[in-house]
Scaffold this motif. Structure first.
Motif, mmCIF file in Angstrom:
data_model
loop_
_atom_site.group_PDB
_atom_site.id
_atom_site.type_symbol
_atom_site.label_atom_id
_atom_site.label_comp_id
_atom_site.label_asym_id
_atom_site.label_seq_id
_atom_site.Cartn_x
_atom_site.Cartn_y
_atom_site.Cartn_z
ATOM 1 N N MET A 69 5.932 4.730 0.891
ATOM 2 C CA MET A 69 6.633 5.623 1.832
ATOM 3 C C MET A 69 8.001 5.196 2.654
ATOM 4 O O MET A 69 8.949 5.813 2.326
ATOM 5 N N VAL B 245 0.559 10.549 -2.291
ATOM 6 C CA VAL B 245 -0.371 9.564 -2.349
ATOM 7 C C VAL B 245 -1.903 9.970 -2.385
ATOM 8 O O VAL B 245 -2.755 9.325 -3.388
ATOM 9 N N THR B 246 -2.137 11.359 -1.972
ATOM 10 C CA THR B 246 -3.777 11.587 -2.207
ATOM 11 C C THR B 246 -3.593 12.818 -3.063
ATOM 12 O O THR B 246 -4.829 13.144 -3.682
ATOM 13 N N THR C 197 0.880 -1.077 0.049
ATOM 14 C CA THR C 197 -0.027 -0.205 -0.165
ATOM 15 C C THR C 197 0.870 1.171 0.009
ATOM 16 O O THR C 197 2.173 1.237 0.016
ATOM 17 N N GLY C 198 0.091 2.452 -0.019
ATOM 18 C CA GLY C 198 1.015 3.742 0.173
ATOM 19 C C GLY C 198 2.073 3.632 1.139
ATOM 20 O O GLY C 198 3.286 4.239 0.871
ATOM 21 N N SER C 199 1.768 3.012 2.216
ATOM 22 C CA SER C 199 2.788 3.124 3.301
ATOM 23 C C SER C 199 4.048 2.482 3.081
ATOM 24 O O SER C 199 5.124 2.539 3.651
ATOM 25 N N ASP D 278 5.367 13.096 -0.610
ATOM 26 C CA ASP D 278 4.182 12.074 -0.595
ATOM 27 C C ASP D 278 3.127 12.622 -1.546
ATOM 28 O O ASP D 278 2.624 13.995 -1.166
ATOM 29 N N VAL E 119 4.777 16.410 2.736
ATOM 30 C CA VAL E 119 3.480 15.950 2.246
ATOM 31 C C VAL E 119 2.915 16.782 1.214
ATOM 32 O O VAL E 119 2.596 18.076 1.729
ATOM 33 N N GLN F 151 -4.879 3.404 -3.948
ATOM 34 C CA GLN F 151 -6.264 3.558 -3.388
ATOM 35 C C GLN F 151 -6.848 4.899 -3.066
ATOM 36 O O GLN F 151 -7.900 5.139 -2.653
ATOM 37 N N LYS F 152 -6.007 5.985 -3.421
ATOM 38 C CA LYS F 152 -6.592 7.197 -3.323
ATOM 39 C C LYS F 152 -7.295 7.793 -4.737
ATOM 40 O O LYS F 152 -8.403 7.518 -4.981
ATOM 41 N N ALA G 46 -0.051 16.366 -0.359
ATOM 42 C CA ALA G 46 -1.674 16.398 -0.107
ATOM 43 C C ALA G 46 -1.723 15.699 1.122
ATOM 44 O O ALA G 46 -1.917 14.466 1.257
ATOM 45 N N ARG H 251 4.047 10.136 10.790
ATOM 46 C CA ARG H 251 4.520 8.759 10.210
ATOM 47 C C ARG H 251 5.816 8.762 9.686
ATOM 48 O O ARG H 251 6.617 7.961 9.894
ATOM 49 N N THR I 180 -3.600 14.034 3.690
ATOM 50 C CA THR I 180 -5.131 13.692 3.470
ATOM 51 C C THR I 180 -5.694 13.814 5.119
ATOM 52 O O THR I 180 -6.911 13.636 5.150
ATOM 53 N N PHE J 275 0.584 12.445 8.432
ATOM 54 C CA PHE J 275 1.365 11.586 7.831
ATOM 55 C C PHE J 275 2.876 12.248 7.952
ATOM 56 O O PHE J 275 3.794 11.213 7.768
HETATM 57 C C1 LIG Z 1 -3.168 6.911 2.771
HETATM 58 C C2 LIG Z 1 -1.975 7.687 2.796
HETATM 59 C C3 LIG Z 1 -0.832 7.175 3.125
HETATM 60 C C4 LIG Z 1 -0.526 5.616 3.351
HETATM 61 O O1 LIG Z 1 -1.286 4.914 2.418
HETATM 62 P P1 LIG Z 1 -1.685 3.459 2.667
HETATM 63 O O2 LIG Z 1 -2.450 2.822 1.655
HETATM 64 O O3 LIG Z 1 -2.902 3.619 3.784
HETATM 65 O O4 LIG Z 1 -0.664 2.553 3.457
HETATM 66 C C5 LIG Z 1 0.426 7.850 3.225
HETATM 67 N N1 LIG Z 1 0.551 9.163 2.850
HETATM 68 C C6 LIG Z 1 -0.668 10.002 2.912
HETATM 69 C C7 LIG Z 1 -0.654 11.386 2.558
HETATM 70 C C8 LIG Z 1 -2.039 9.114 2.627
HETATM 71 O O5 LIG Z 1 -3.125 9.830 2.289
#
Ligand SMILES: *Cc1c(COP(=O)(O)O)cnc(C)c1O
Length: 372
Positions: free
Chosen positions: A77, A177-178, A72-74, A175, A146, A200-201, A148, A102, A150, A99
């Motif tokens: 990352m 991801v979003t 996944t996105g993590s 980052d 980051v 998934q975003k 975006a 994280r 989230t 994030f």
């Molecule tokens: C969702 C998200 C992640 C992590 O992605 P996962 O698919 O939940 O592992 C990392 N960074 C941002 C900004 C996110 O929105």
């Protein structure tokens, strides 16, 4: 043969308007049901090559090392931090939401010396703040931001920050991801040295395959490491030789997830990047106007608002959890609650990828109007 005592999977037809996962495009789900072939099958390798070409177009980069992490996105990352950091490397991490925290946790686990810069959740960093922090910590070579957030709905402008970092011979980890697939992410033009995302975003894909790209400069840094990358699974020097011409086995590529990402990238390029960003912007503007006409206040200043994720303040006296439960149970709509500093203060509404549709905005606004 007896019937299993466990029920079949039978889930409600949810409309996913939360912080993720967002809805997968039906064409992506169909692609996932394609029969498996081997991860070294010549036909699969053609798909991989084409996927890499599409990823470069969607990420707007020429970086040879552009691929999808199995996770996944993590995971993408973590790949960014694991590959770029060695023990005692100094890194500046910009925290304006969940994030960012994280990122700090990950960087510390790889033994980095972490400096942080924070602004309140919902705000963004001004270039001068980054410049001051870099001046205060002259050994910092890596800055993580980051694009975006989230957890807050803020869109961080990156161009000027990237220039400041490069002027000091540093590297920017971004980052997206979003943002990728919903908001412009111009990797090469901006100068993001390591840019990662997730399926998934805004890519209309289920979680499980996550784009990442490394600039040639970042790859040189990784090649010059003193120590092996401290994460076997995410070592891009090994993953890169499966995606490259060597085709060395590292781990089995998640075949079905790669089918999914392949189809989602085709969909994005069919729609066109500009059209796709505009669709996200327009649907978000309808949502923002509608929420305001219901008397609600948006949390992020319009200049930095993300089209993919909106944070709206919970009106006085409203039980936020009860509303979310009613949305889910009575309308099959999922939205998110606040995290961290914004817990209990905002709802988070995602309009990402396949979920970013005019009819979803209309339905959510009507449901909120009935509930409030
Ligand atoms: C969702 C998200 C992640 C992590 O992605 P996962 O698919 O939940 O592992 C990392 N960074 C941002 C900004 C996110 O929105």
């Amino acid at each position: 043969m007896s019937v299993s005592p466990f029920p079949e999977i039978n889930v409600s037809p949810r409309i996913l308007l939360g912080p993720g996962p967002s809805m997968a495009d039906p064409r992506v789900l169909k692609a996932m049901s394609t029969p498996l072939i081997g991860h070294l099958d010549p036909e699969f390798l053609v798909l991989m090559n084409n996927m890499q070409a599409m990823l470069k177009q969607v990420m707007q980069t020429e970086n040879p090392i552009t691929l999808a992490i199995a996770g996944t996105g993590s995971a993408s990352m973590e790949a960014a931090f694991a590959n770029m950091l060695e023990p005692d490397d100094e890194i500046l991490i910009c925290i304006n939401g969940y994030f960012g925290h994280r990122m700090v946790d990950m960087a510390q686990r790889y033994g980095a010396v972490v400096h942080t810069l924070s602004v309140p959740w919902g705000e963004v960093f001004q270039p001068q703040q980054i410049e001051d922090a870099l001046r205060a910590h002259p050994n910092v070579r890596i800055v993580a931001v980051v694009h975006a957030e989230t957890s807050t709905g803020a869109r961080q402008p990156l161009d000027e920050i990237a220039q400041l970092i490069h002027a000091r011979d540093g590297y920017l980890i971004g980052d997206t991801v979003t943002s990728l697939g919903g908001v412009a992410v111009r990797v090469d033009e901006v100068g993001i040295d390591v840019c990662y995302s997730g399926g998934q975003k805004a890519l209309s894909c289920p979680p499980g395959a996550s784009p990442i790209t490394f600039s040639p400069r970042a790859i040189e840094r990784i090649k010059a490491r003193q120590n092996k990358v401290a994460n076997w699974y995410l070592d891009v020097t090994m993953i890169g030789s499966y995606w490259g011409s060597e085709r060395t086995y590292h781990h089995t590529a998640p075949i079905s997830m790669n089918y999914a990402l392949y189809e989602s990238l085709r969909l994005i390029l069919e729609e066109g990047l500009e059209n796709r960003w505009q669709r996200h912007r327009e649907n978000a503007q309808h949502l923002w106007a509608g929420l305001e006409s219901l008397g609600m206040t948006l949390h992020v200043h319009e200049d930095y608002r993300l089209p993919t994720l909106t944070t709206v303040r919970i009106p006085e006296g409203v039980d936020e959890l009860a509303v979310r439960k009613a949305l889910l149970n009575d309308y099959n709509i999922e939205i998110g609650g606040g995290l961290g500093e914004l817990k209990g203060k905002v709802w988070r509404i995602g309009l990402m990828g396949f979920s970013s549709r005019r009819e979803n905005v209309a339905l959510l606004l009507k449901a909120l109007q009935e509930l409030l």
